[in-house]
Design an enzyme around this catalytic site. Structure first.
Site, PDB file in Angstrom:
ATOM      1  N   HIS A   1       0.932  -1.111   0.162  1.00 11.03           N
ATOM      2  CA  HIS A   1      -0.056   0.002   0.089  1.00 11.03           C
ATOM      3  C   HIS A   1       0.946   1.281  -0.058  1.00 11.03           C
ATOM      4  O   HIS A   1       2.073   1.102   0.605  1.00 11.03           O
ATOM      5  CB  HIS A   1      -1.045   0.030   1.143  1.00 11.03           C
ATOM      6  CG  HIS A   1      -2.019   0.894   1.058  1.00 11.03           C
ATOM      7  ND1 HIS A   1      -2.076   2.428   1.479  1.00 11.03           N
ATOM      8  CD2 HIS A   1      -3.366   0.831   0.781  1.00 11.03           C
ATOM      9  CE1 HIS A   1      -2.993   2.787   1.228  1.00 11.03           C
ATOM     10  NE2 HIS A   1      -4.095   1.825   0.741  1.00 11.03           N
TER      11      HIS A   1
ATOM     12  N   ASP B   1      -8.008  -5.167  -0.159  1.00  6.26           N
ATOM     13  CA  ASP B   1      -8.419  -5.707  -1.126  1.00  6.26           C
ATOM     14  C   ASP B   1      -7.995  -7.530  -0.965  1.00  6.26           C
ATOM     15  O   ASP B   1      -8.750  -8.324  -2.071  1.00  6.26           O
ATOM     16  CB  ASP B   1      -8.042  -5.407  -2.568  1.00  6.26           C
ATOM     17  CG  ASP B   1      -8.754  -4.330  -2.925  1.00  6.26           C
ATOM     18  OD1 ASP B   1      -9.918  -4.101  -2.499  1.00  6.26           O
ATOM     19  OD2 ASP B   1      -7.880  -3.234  -3.491  1.00  6.26           O
TER      20      ASP B   1
HETATM   21  N1  CMC Z   1       4.014  -7.661  -5.099  1.00  4.85           N
HETATM   22  C1  CMC Z   1       5.536  -7.469  -4.846  1.00  4.85           C
HETATM   23  N2  CMC Z   1       6.118  -6.323  -4.899  1.00  4.85           N
HETATM   24  C2  CMC Z   1       5.591  -5.267  -4.331  1.00  4.85           C
HETATM   25  C3  CMC Z   1       4.093  -5.268  -4.164  1.00  4.85           C
HETATM   26  C4  CMC Z   1       3.515  -6.348  -4.658  1.00  4.85           C
HETATM   27  N3  CMC Z   1       2.086  -6.391  -4.533  1.00  4.85           N
HETATM   28  N4  CMC Z   1       3.736  -4.079  -4.058  1.00  4.85           N
HETATM   29  C5  CMC Z   1       4.970  -3.132  -3.942  1.00  4.85           C
HETATM   30  N5  CMC Z   1       5.965  -4.254  -4.465  1.00  4.85           N
HETATM   31  C6  CMC Z   1       7.594  -3.797  -4.254  1.00  4.85           C
HETATM   32  C7  CMC Z   1       7.799  -2.833  -5.612  1.00  4.85           C
HETATM   33  O1  CMC Z   1       8.198  -3.869  -6.492  1.00  4.85           O
HETATM   34  C8  CMC Z   1       9.184  -1.944  -5.115  1.00  4.85           C
HETATM   35  O2  CMC Z   1      10.043  -2.881  -4.868  1.00  4.85           O
HETATM   36  P1  CMC Z   1      11.424  -2.149  -5.093  1.00  4.85           P
HETATM   37  O3  CMC Z   1      11.638  -1.070  -4.224  1.00  4.85           O
HETATM   38  O4  CMC Z   1      12.559  -3.291  -5.160  1.00  4.85           O
HETATM   39  O5  CMC Z   1      11.363  -1.610  -6.527  1.00  4.85           O
HETATM   40  C9  CMC Z   1       8.481  -1.653  -3.645  1.00  4.85           C
HETATM   41  O6  CMC Z   1       7.527  -2.851  -3.154  1.00  4.85           O
HETATM   42  C10 CMC Z   1       7.874  -0.507  -3.393  1.00  4.85           C
HETATM   43  O7  CMC Z   1       6.673  -0.487  -4.501  1.00  4.85           O
HETATM   44  P2  CMC Z   1       5.974   0.578  -5.178  1.00  4.85           P
HETATM   45  O8  CMC Z   1       5.357   0.194  -6.223  1.00  4.85           O
HETATM   46  O9  CMC Z   1       7.011   1.827  -5.465  1.00  4.85           O
HETATM   47  O10 CMC Z   1       5.001   1.078  -4.041  1.00  4.85           O
HETATM   48  P3  CMC Z   1       3.869   2.231  -4.216  1.00  4.85           P
HETATM   49  O11 CMC Z   1       3.286   2.690  -2.977  1.00  4.85           O
HETATM   50  O12 CMC Z   1       3.930   3.117  -5.525  1.00  4.85           O
HETATM   51  O13 CMC Z   1       2.745   1.184  -4.784  1.00  4.85           O
HETATM   52  C11 CMC Z   1       0.774  -0.243  -4.525  1.00  4.85           C
HETATM   53  C12 CMC Z   1       1.610   0.811  -3.842  1.00  4.85           C
HETATM   54  C13 CMC Z   1      -0.646  -0.466  -3.813  1.00  4.85           C
HETATM   55  C14 CMC Z   1       0.244   0.131  -5.828  1.00  4.85           C
HETATM   56  C15 CMC Z   1       1.714  -1.425  -4.527  1.00  4.85           C
HETATM   57  O14 CMC Z   1       1.814  -2.018  -3.678  1.00  4.85           O
HETATM   58  C16 CMC Z   1       0.733  -2.435  -5.467  1.00  4.85           C
HETATM   59  O15 CMC Z   1       0.919  -2.553  -6.822  1.00  4.85           O
HETATM   60  N6  CMC Z   1       0.238  -3.533  -4.983  1.00  4.85           N
HETATM   61  C17 CMC Z   1      -0.670  -4.425  -5.593  1.00  4.85           C
HETATM   62  C18 CMC Z   1      -1.903  -3.930  -6.040  1.00  4.85           C
HETATM   63  C19 CMC Z   1      -2.855  -3.927  -5.019  1.00  4.85           C
HETATM   64  O16 CMC Z   1      -3.165  -4.372  -4.110  1.00  4.85           O
HETATM   65  N7  CMC Z   1      -3.397  -2.471  -5.088  1.00  4.85           N
HETATM   66  C20 CMC Z   1      -4.544  -2.361  -3.834  1.00  4.85           C
HETATM   67  C21 CMC Z   1      -4.212  -1.122  -2.983  1.00  4.85           C
HETATM   68  S1  CMC Z   1      -5.354  -0.953  -1.495  1.00  4.85           S
HETATM   69  C22 CMC Z   1      -6.914  -0.795  -2.202  1.00  4.85           C
HETATM   70  C23 CMC Z   1      -6.906   0.890  -2.424  1.00  4.85           C
HETATM   71  O17 CMC Z   1      -7.269   1.719  -1.763  1.00  4.85           O
HETATM   72  O18 CMC Z   1      -6.597   0.915  -3.858  1.00  4.85           O
END
Ligand code: CMC
Length: 428
Positions: free
Chosen positions: A307, A364
């Site tokens: 998140h 989710d």
């Molecule tokens: N699986 C594997 N690796 C992950 C995941 C995941 N679900 N989420 C983040 N990471 C890793 C990412 O690859 C990165 O690694 P590195 O530092 O080596 O590059 C690190 O963790 C930070 O990730 P980020 O993408 O920079 O983080 P963010 O804050 O931009 O993204 C997120 C947040 C929710 C988009 C992401 O965690 C994600 O894609 N999760 C899966 C989709 C999901 O479940 N979304 C629902 C969110 S909750 C409901 C809502 O309010 O929308």
């Protein structure tokens, strides 16, 4: 807290005021930054940018705290009805009995949707994704209520708010009915909000349908958990669109589109599809954890994990996980993907990749398992999120308008070509 922040640019020191919220969150107010220094800030994904001051929802991602108007999500999910929470978010206080009855009554009597909207709906293909349909029909509502965009008409925002809350569940059920080849159901206004939705989803003209109180209670809880989440992607979209003075229907429609994305609300559909894939592949959870760790090469993310703001357990996920156990037990449903989900969570929570990045299950991760047990099909999961999030979007839209916030218009650092002469086509 220091009341000034200093910035040194090109050897010159500038001072900016700092501000603090009621929960001691701190910010540097850079409203005068460009005028005084000539610089702007770059903050991709707005990870450090406060777009507004808001009195609606507080969340502390480090501590895993979520409160609506000061009330904890745990208490609201346990004790309130969804409409009570909607009232709280939109009007700032929990309603008295009289206020609640008046609010609920207004919503009840606006549940029907103009028949011409049905004709618009009839034009969608049977397999259209319900989120695309929902967003289109909410936008279309502005055509039926043109005073919503007529600056000279008397302000009827309150009525539009009631209409949105009343009609969204009705419209949402149409897609499901069409996908089944069944006639749509008209609302039954003697039913409460959640029961009415379930009736419109599942009743058939050929037999009696009794709403199961276990199902409507579970739905009530899920909707409350989704009701607001401060400046997330869809809510920021609603505020941004509304800041141009676009009407409330268009603003909410834009929010629905933003929610649809798999990194946001669309993740609940992705989670179930992922769990089904893991099951079909023999249930080897470790294999998928490894794939997620190599996201950059595998292109696979563990949906329902991670998140932007929570770097601890998402408090909503904790409540939903428990509710999933309760609801499935009460309904006598044995869903093998629940065990796969728990196995995945267990494996990820002990894996250094997830631990070091502070990736925990989010709202989710378990919600789809409950929706499925309630009989809601996978492609409707994000629609359920939208019905839940509607009061939050409305409250945030209203706050933005009440506070007379300026039009949202970020800047950029241009990285394209510098001036060059036009080349006629035959010389290119
Ligand atoms: N699986 C594997 N690796 C992950 C995941 C995941 N679900 N989420 C983040 N990471 C890793 C990412 O690859 C990165 O690694 P590195 O530092 O080596 O590059 C690190 O963790 C930070 O990730 P980020 O993408 O920079 O983080 P963010 O804050 O931009 O993204 C997120 C947040 C929710 C988009 C992401 O965690 C994600 O894609 N999760 C899966 C989709 C999901 O479940 N979304 C629902 C969110 S909750 C409901 C809502 O309010 O929308």
């Amino acid at each position: 807290m220091s009341d000034k922040a200093q910035l040194i640019v090109e050897g010159k020191t500038y001072e900016f005021p700092t501000i603090e919220g009621t929960e001691k969150e701190k910010a540097i107010d850079i409203n005068t930054l460009r005028d005084t220094t000539g610089y702007i800030t770059i903050d991709s994904g707005y990870k450090n940018t406060g777009a507004t001051k808001s009195a609606i929802t507080f969340l502390d991602g480090e501590e895993g705290i979520l409160r609506y108007r000061g009330y904890s999500i745990e208490e609201l999910a346990e004790k309130a009805t969804f409409l009570e929470v909607a009232y709280l978010l939109i009007y700032g206080e929990l309603p008295t009995q009289a206020e609640y009855e008046a609010f609920e009554h207004k919503i009840r009597i606006h549940t029907m949707v103009n028949e011409d909207m049905r004709r618009i709906f009839d034009g969608f293909p049977v397999n259209a994704h319900p989120m695309g349909v929902l967003s289109s029909l909410v936008s279309a509502m502005s055509a039926f209520y043109p005073d919503s965009y007529d600056e000279k008409a008397p302000d009827s925002t309150e009525l539009h708010i009631i209409r949105l809350l009343a009609k969204l569940p009705t419209i949402a059920t149409w897609s499901f009915k069409k996908s089944q080849g069944h006639p749509v159901n008209y609302p039954k206004n003697e039913l409460d909000y959640c029961s009415n939705f379930l009736h419109m989803m599942f009743a058939l003209p050929v037999e009696d349908y009794k709403v199961d109180p276990v199902v409507s209670k579970a739905l009530n809880k899920l909707l409350i958990l989704h009701a607001d989440h401060e400046q997330n992607c869809s809510t920021s979209t609603v505020r941004l669109v509304g800041s141009s003075k676009a009407n409330i229907y268009s603003s909410i429609s834009a929010g629905i589109c933003a929610l649809w994305g798999p990194l946001h609300g669309g993740a609940n559909q992705e989670v179930i599809e992922m769990l089904e894939d893991i099951k079909a592949d023999g249930g080897d959870v470790a294999k998928y954890v490894d794939m997620a760790k190599n996201a950059k090469t595998s292109g696979f993310r563990l949906f329902g994990f991670g998140h932007r703001v929570y770097k601890n357990f998402d408090p909503r996920a904790k409540i939903i996980k428990k509710a999933a156990d309760d609801v499935l037990a009460k309904l006598g449903v044995n869903d093998p993907v629940l065990e796969i989900a728990k196995g995945l969570e267990e494996a990820a929570l002990h894996d250094p990749y997830f631990v070091s990045r502070r990736l925990y299950p989010n709202v989710d991760f378990y919600s789809g398992i409950i929706y499925r047990a309630l009989g809601i099909p996978t492609n409707m999961f994000t629609v359920m999120f939208a019905i839940g999030r509607l009061p939050g979007w409305i409250a945030q839209w209203k706050e933005m308008r009440t506070n007379k916030e300026p039009i949202g218009r970020p800047r950029q650092i241009y990285t394209g070509a510098t001036p060059r002469d036009f080349v006629p086509m035959n010389e290119r």
